[in-house]
Design a protein around this motif. Structure first.
Motif, mmCIF file in Angstrom:
data_model
loop_
_atom_site.group_PDB
_atom_site.id
_atom_site.type_symbol
_atom_site.label_atom_id
_atom_site.label_comp_id
_atom_site.label_asym_id
_atom_site.label_seq_id
_atom_site.Cartn_x
_atom_site.Cartn_y
_atom_site.Cartn_z
ATOM 1 N N CYS A 232 4.219 -6.101 0.641
ATOM 2 C CA CYS A 232 5.395 -5.727 -0.150
ATOM 3 C C CYS A 232 5.839 -6.976 -0.882
ATOM 4 O O CYS A 232 5.947 -8.056 -0.287
ATOM 5 C CB CYS A 232 6.498 -5.217 0.763
ATOM 6 S SG CYS A 232 8.070 -5.025 -0.078
ATOM 7 N N GLN A 233 6.094 -6.854 -2.178
ATOM 8 C CA GLN A 233 6.439 -8.014 -2.991
ATOM 9 C C GLN A 233 7.891 -8.456 -2.821
ATOM 10 O O GLN A 233 8.294 -9.471 -3.370
ATOM 11 C CB GLN A 233 6.136 -7.731 -4.470
ATOM 12 C CG GLN A 233 4.664 -7.512 -4.752
ATOM 13 C CD GLN A 233 3.806 -8.699 -4.303
ATOM 14 O OE1 GLN A 233 3.894 -9.798 -4.874
ATOM 15 N NE2 GLN A 233 3.003 -8.518 -3.256
ATOM 16 N N ILE A 234 8.648 -7.707 -1.983
ATOM 17 C CA ILE A 234 10.027 -8.138 -1.720
ATOM 18 C C ILE A 234 10.137 -8.737 -0.313
ATOM 19 O O ILE A 234 10.543 -9.870 -0.143
ATOM 20 C CB ILE A 234 11.042 -6.983 -1.923
ATOM 21 C CG1 ILE A 234 11.072 -6.573 -3.406
ATOM 22 C CG2 ILE A 234 12.452 -7.403 -1.473
ATOM 23 C CD1 ILE A 234 12.015 -5.439 -3.738
ATOM 24 N N ASP A 248 4.880 0.548 -7.578
ATOM 25 C CA ASP A 248 6.109 0.912 -8.278
ATOM 26 C C ASP A 248 6.182 0.255 -9.663
ATOM 27 O O ASP A 248 5.647 -0.837 -9.864
ATOM 28 C CB ASP A 248 7.272 0.427 -7.389
ATOM 29 C CG ASP A 248 8.605 0.851 -7.937
ATOM 30 O OD1 ASP A 248 8.805 2.066 -8.105
ATOM 31 O OD2 ASP A 248 9.439 -0.044 -8.216
ATOM 32 N N LEU A 267 5.458 -2.268 -3.273
ATOM 33 C CA LEU A 267 6.691 -2.282 -2.478
ATOM 34 C C LEU A 267 6.487 -1.452 -1.220
ATOM 35 O O LEU A 267 5.720 -0.491 -1.231
ATOM 36 C CB LEU A 267 7.854 -1.676 -3.261
ATOM 37 C CG LEU A 267 8.445 -2.446 -4.437
ATOM 38 C CD1 LEU A 267 9.674 -1.712 -4.961
ATOM 39 C CD2 LEU A 267 8.837 -3.875 -4.050
ATOM 40 N N CYS A 271 11.920 -1.225 1.021
ATOM 41 C CA CYS A 271 12.331 -1.978 -0.172
ATOM 42 C C CYS A 271 12.405 -1.085 -1.401
ATOM 43 O O CYS A 271 13.263 -1.266 -2.256
ATOM 44 C CB CYS A 271 11.391 -3.153 -0.415
ATOM 45 S SG CYS A 271 11.569 -4.410 0.848
ATOM 46 N N ASN A 272 11.513 -0.127 -1.425
ATOM 47 C CA ASN A 272 11.518 0.816 -2.551
ATOM 48 C C ASN A 272 12.848 1.574 -2.581
ATOM 49 O O ASN A 272 13.483 1.720 -3.614
ATOM 50 C CB ASN A 272 10.343 1.788 -2.407
ATOM 51 C CG ASN A 272 10.034 2.475 -3.727
ATOM 52 O OD1 ASN A 272 10.628 2.159 -4.750
ATOM 53 N ND2 ASN A 272 9.114 3.407 -3.712
ATOM 54 N N LYS A 275 15.855 -0.516 -3.681
ATOM 55 C CA LYS A 275 15.871 -0.993 -5.064
ATOM 56 C C LYS A 275 17.167 -0.629 -5.804
ATOM 57 O O LYS A 275 17.493 -1.185 -6.825
ATOM 58 C CB LYS A 275 14.692 -0.384 -5.843
ATOM 59 C CG LYS A 275 13.541 -1.338 -6.020
ATOM 60 C CD LYS A 275 12.404 -0.671 -6.731
ATOM 61 C CE LYS A 275 12.694 -0.480 -8.196
ATOM 62 N NZ LYS A 275 11.644 0.254 -8.883
#
Ligand SMILES: [Zn+2]
Length: 284
Positions: A232-234, A248, A267, A271-272, A275
């Protein structure tokens, strides 16, 4: 010495004769005019030509005035709702029947132009000798003919008006508010075209978004997740940690975002969702 009564009687008789005379003159004039009108009607080539043109021309029959009203349920609603809003609602609700009505008026307008140019070409053919032979003074003949020509012309519906009335009456009936606006054929046509443009634009926007979303293929999805190191990029969560990964749009499609590597990221579920509603709502 003249008797006063006798004088009065004589005056009365004279007045009666005068009135009778005037009535007689009017009657004679009326009969003479009626005869002349009949003669002109029966002999005028111009009127005959006009009748022929009338017979072969058919116009649509339609009402010229329409009124629509709406009673609002509260004063704030009344204040917010303009006559223009009512016009839009009417046009959207009854788009089909309005189209039909406007098409009829449009056709009438076009036909009327042709009709008018055709009858404008018609000229009187009466000569002084002919008028004399018919026993109608030449100038009189022309005047009667002109008046009949104007009267016998067809006058189809070439314009419609739509009056929109918005009203509100307070519960006790103490106050009544009303506003209205009348829209001409041109106003209605313009508004109808504008509404069609808006709906076409909406349709094409929806279509564009649909096409953009369709570009998200399993291959592209896999490539994005691979590029992002399957994280996940977050929050950095990985599939192995039990996270469900999504691909996403960074800029949502609804906001013009493209379905391409540079606008896609990986994501996790949490986290999605995090957002933010704003973006999620738009990223449909
Ligand atoms: Zn995450």
């Amino acid at each position: 010495m003249i008797d006063k009564h006798m004088l009065n009687d004589t005056l009365n008789v004279l007045i009666s004769i005068g009135i009778f005379g005037i009535i007689l003159i009017l009657l004679v004039t009326h009969i003479r005019n009626a005869k002349r009108i009949k003669k002109v009607r029966n002999t005028s080539v111009l009127l005959e030509e006009l009748n022929k043109t009338n017979e072969k021309t058919h116009f649509h029959c339609c009402e010229t005035k329409y009124t629509q009203s709406r009673m609002m349920l509260s004063k704030p609603a009344y204040d917010r709702y303009s006559c223009g809003h009512l016009l839009d609602d009417i046009l959207l609700d009854a788009q089909h029947s309005f189209h039909k009505l406007l098409a009829k008026v449009k056709e009438n307008r076009e036909k009327y132009n042709d009709y008018k140019s055709e009858i404008d070409k018609l000229k009187s053919t009466i000569t002084e000798e002919e008028a004399k032979r018919l026993g109608v003074p030449y100038q009189g003949y022309l005047e009667i003919e002109k008046a009949l020509f104007a009267k016998q012309q067809l006058s189809p519906t070439v314009d419609v008006t739509l009056t929109c009335i918005v009203e509100y009456t307070s519960p006790a009936g103490r106050n009544h508010y009303s506003k209205s606006n009348t829209y001409s054929y041109t106003n209605v046509i313009q508004r109808l075209c504008a509404l069609e443009e808006i709906s076409k634009h909406k349709e094409s926007e929806t279509y564009k978004r649909k096409m953009e979303r369709a570009k998200m293929t399993p291959k592209l999805r896999f490539a994005v997740i691979e590029r992002d190191g399957r994280r996940c990029q977050i929050c950095g969560a990985r599939q192995e940690d039990g996270a469900i990964l999504h691909v996403d749009h960074i800029i949502p499609v609804a906001r013009g975002g493209k379905t391409e590597m540079s606008n896609l990221w990986t994501l996790c579920d949490m986290c999605n969702l995090g957002k933010g509603t704003q973006i999620l709502e738009n990223d449909v």
